[in-house]
Design a protein around this motif. Sequence first.
Motif, PDB file in Angstrom:
ATOM      1  N   ALA A   1       0.854  -1.180   0.000  1.00  0.00           N
ATOM      2  CA  ALA A   1       0.000   0.000   0.000  1.00  0.00           C
ATOM      3  C   ALA A   1       0.899   1.242   0.000  1.00  0.00           C
ATOM      4  N   PRO A   2       0.484   2.316  -0.679  1.00  0.00           N
ATOM      5  CA  PRO A   2       1.380   3.472  -0.839  1.00  0.00           C
ATOM      6  C   PRO A   2       1.671   4.236   0.444  1.00  0.00           C
ATOM      7  N   ASP A   3       0.785   4.179   1.413  1.00  0.00           N
ATOM      8  CA  ASP A   3       0.947   4.994   2.614  1.00  0.00           C
ATOM      9  C   ASP A   3       1.230   4.134   3.839  1.00  0.00           C
ATOM     10  N   ALA A   4       2.177   4.584   4.636  1.00  0.00           N
ATOM     11  CA  ALA A   4       2.453   3.941   5.917  1.00  0.00           C
ATOM     12  C   ALA A   4       1.558   4.558   6.985  1.00  0.00           C
ATOM     13  N   GLN A   5       1.213   3.775   7.987  1.00  0.00           N
ATOM     14  CA  GLN A   5       0.408   4.258   9.108  1.00  0.00           C
ATOM     15  C   GLN A   5       1.316   4.472  10.309  1.00  0.00           C
ATOM     16  N   SER A   6       1.208   5.620  10.939  1.00  0.00           N
ATOM     17  CA  SER A   6       2.038   5.886  12.109  1.00  0.00           C
ATOM     18  C   SER A   6       1.590   5.007  13.275  1.00  0.00           C
ATOM     19  N   ALA A   7       2.517   4.659  14.145  1.00  0.00           N
ATOM     20  CA  ALA A   7       2.239   3.841  15.323  1.00  0.00           C
ATOM     21  C   ALA A   7       3.011   4.434  16.494  1.00  0.00           C
ATOM     22  N   ARG A   8       2.464   4.287  17.696  1.00  0.00           N
ATOM     23  CA  ARG A   8       3.105   4.922  18.842  1.00  0.00           C
ATOM     24  C   ARG A   8       2.665   4.259  20.143  1.00  0.00           C
ATOM     25  N   PHE A   9       3.518   4.366  21.152  1.00  0.00           N
ATOM     26  CA  PHE A   9       3.161   3.948  22.498  1.00  0.00           C
ATOM     27  C   PHE A   9       2.359   5.093  23.100  1.00  0.00           C
ATOM     28  N   GLU A  10       1.101   4.844  23.352  1.00  0.00           N
ATOM     29  CA  GLU A  10       0.222   5.886  23.894  1.00  0.00           C
ATOM     30  C   GLU A  10      -0.821   5.254  24.805  1.00  0.00           C
ATOM     31  N   CYS A  11      -0.911   5.749  26.024  1.00  0.00           N
ATOM     32  CA  CYS A  11      -1.851   5.208  26.998  1.00  0.00           C
ATOM     33  C   CYS A  11      -3.138   6.015  26.997  1.00  0.00           C
ATOM     34  N   ARG A  12      -4.180   5.414  27.552  1.00  0.00           N
ATOM     35  CA  ARG A  12      -5.470   6.093  27.675  1.00  0.00           C
ATOM     36  C   ARG A  12      -5.701   6.627  29.088  1.00  0.00           C
ATOM     37  N   CYS A  13      -4.633   6.620  29.897  1.00  0.00           N
ATOM     38  CA  CYS A  13      -4.789   7.133  31.254  1.00  0.00           C
ATOM     39  C   CYS A  13      -4.844   8.663  31.237  1.00  0.00           C
ATOM     40  N   SER A  14      -5.280   9.246  32.335  1.00  0.00           N
ATOM     41  CA  SER A  14      -5.350  10.700  32.485  1.00  0.00           C
ATOM     42  C   SER A  14      -5.400  11.043  33.964  1.00  0.00           C
ATOM     43  N   ARG A  15      -5.232  12.300  34.269  1.00  0.00           N
ATOM     44  CA  ARG A  15      -5.322  12.741  35.658  1.00  0.00           C
ATOM     45  C   ARG A  15      -6.725  12.496  36.208  1.00  0.00           C
ATOM     46  N   GLU A  16      -7.731  12.694  35.368  1.00  0.00           N
ATOM     47  CA  GLU A  16      -9.112  12.477  35.793  1.00  0.00           C
ATOM     48  C   GLU A  16      -9.359  11.003  36.124  1.00  0.00           C
ATOM     49  N   ARG A  17      -8.847  10.113  35.294  1.00  0.00           N
ATOM     50  CA  ARG A  17      -9.028   8.685  35.558  1.00  0.00           C
ATOM     51  C   ARG A  17      -8.256   8.246  36.798  1.00  0.00           C
ATOM     52  N   ALA A  18      -7.097   8.865  37.010  1.00  0.00           N
ATOM     53  CA  ALA A  18      -6.338   8.550  38.214  1.00  0.00           C
ATOM     54  C   ALA A  18      -7.126   8.943  39.458  1.00  0.00           C
ATOM     55  N   ALA A  19      -7.754  10.125  39.409  1.00  0.00           N
ATOM     56  CA  ALA A  19      -8.568  10.567  40.543  1.00  0.00           C
ATOM     57  C   ALA A  19      -9.772   9.653  40.737  1.00  0.00           C
ATOM     58  N   ASP A  20     -10.396   9.252  39.635  1.00  0.00           N
ATOM     59  CA  ASP A  20     -11.568   8.371  39.731  1.00  0.00           C
ATOM     60  C   ASP A  20     -11.218   7.043  40.387  1.00  0.00           C
ATOM     61  N   SER A  21      -9.979   6.594  40.223  1.00  0.00           N
ATOM     62  CA  SER A  21      -9.586   5.300  40.820  1.00  0.00           C
ATOM     63  C   SER A  21      -9.648   5.346  42.341  1.00  0.00           C
ATOM     64  N   LEU A  22      -9.558   6.536  42.913  1.00  0.00           N
ATOM     65  CA  LEU A  22      -9.615   6.651  44.374  1.00  0.00           C
ATOM     66  C   LEU A  22     -11.029   6.501  44.911  1.00  0.00           C
ATOM     67  N   LYS A  23     -12.018   6.511  44.029  1.00  0.00           N
ATOM     68  CA  LYS A  23     -13.395   6.308  44.467  1.00  0.00           C
ATOM     69  C   LYS A  23     -13.624   4.888  44.983  1.00  0.00           C
ATOM     70  N   PHE A  24     -12.698   3.978  44.642  1.00  0.00           N
ATOM     71  CA  PHE A  24     -12.827   2.604  45.124  1.00  0.00           C
ATOM     72  C   PHE A  24     -12.379   2.468  46.589  1.00  0.00           C
ATOM     73  N   PHE A  25     -11.752   3.526  47.119  1.00  0.00           N
ATOM     74  CA  PHE A  25     -11.378   3.538  48.531  1.00  0.00           C
ATOM     75  C   PHE A  25     -12.519   4.134  49.350  1.00  0.00           C
ATOM     76  N   ASN A  26     -12.617   3.761  50.612  1.00  0.00           N
ATOM     77  CA  ASN A  26     -13.689   4.314  51.445  1.00  0.00           C
ATOM     78  C   ASN A  26     -13.312   5.713  51.938  1.00  0.00           C
ATOM     79  N   PRO A  27     -14.279   6.495  52.425  1.00  0.00           N
ATOM     80  CA  PRO A  27     -14.014   7.876  52.850  1.00  0.00           C
ATOM     81  C   PRO A  27     -12.900   8.003  53.883  1.00  0.00           C
ATOM     82  N   GLN A  28     -12.810   7.044  54.791  1.00  0.00           N
ATOM     83  CA  GLN A  28     -11.766   7.119  55.807  1.00  0.00           C
ATOM     84  C   GLN A  28     -10.375   6.993  55.177  1.00  0.00           C
TER      85      GLN A  28
END
Length: 302
Positions: free
Chosen positions: A234-261
């Motif tokens: 095929a005439p065109d190459a497709q770019s590829a990269r190491f890229e995660c779907r994490c974010s600061r918002e998702r990191a904060a959301d992960s703390l919702k699994f901990f209890n309030p204390q």
Amino acid sequence: MTAPIPDSFILRGTAAQGTLRLVGMDATRIAEDARVRHGLSKTATAALGRTLTASLLLAVVLGKKSDSRVNLRVEGGGPVGWIVAEGSTDGRVRGYVRHPDADLPIRERDGKLDVSGIVGTDGEIAVTRLLDNGEPYTGSATLVSGEIAEDVSTYLGVSEQIPNAVLLGVYEEGGRVAHAGGLLIQAMPGVTDETLGKLEANIRAMGQITDNLRRGGLLEAISRATEGLDLHLAPDAQSARFECRCSRERAADSLKFFNPQERQEMIESGGQEIVCHWCGERYQLTPDEIAALDDQGRHAQA
């Protein structure tokens, strides 16, 4: 001065009048990014680099949509533990190993990195993807070598009924990844025994894929594998990269699994660091950001 590492890319093509379909990938930058992000040992770099490459090749072959993702998990009981990679048809990939610092000496018999030894062979390879109806499907196969390429090829033949050849390699030099890549060739309906015989002979003659990548890059590897088989890229190459779907918002959301204390203890200790296991990114969350999670909960209940 060390030369910069070029961006990774994917090439697609056909051979033998369309009876062979091929996907090739230069994964040098991706494998080096993974090495740096996770602090990988030399052999762990090779193992994860091959798996990252394989997950993207599988995404291209098995993906049904422009952003389809394929999750590849290899667990063979070796020192590195499990290896996980997630590749997407849009060229993004991420992944990690359980024990990034695990390593083994160079094999005496051939002077190669002992990927099979660090991965192990007492386990399976599992591939998860979405079917046409949107439901996740996981297929698996018993590991046959722990070298990743042969295991992926076995999975495709056993679980997907796709006749194929898979080549994967990572070459390290000077403490970093100098060359990495892979090639997946799929036999299509109508392929002849003569074509398959020629393909097998070519692959035997070309030797290690990393040797070809070092000599002439991905095009060298593809050309050697398909020599005499009327290759069309095929005439065109497709770019590829190491890229995660994490974010600061998702990191904060992960703390919702901990209890309030538990969250209160984080606040009193000055915040909390969250590390993404997929990419190694670190998010230092402030006490105010953690407190806001409980505020959101109270507003949702009001």
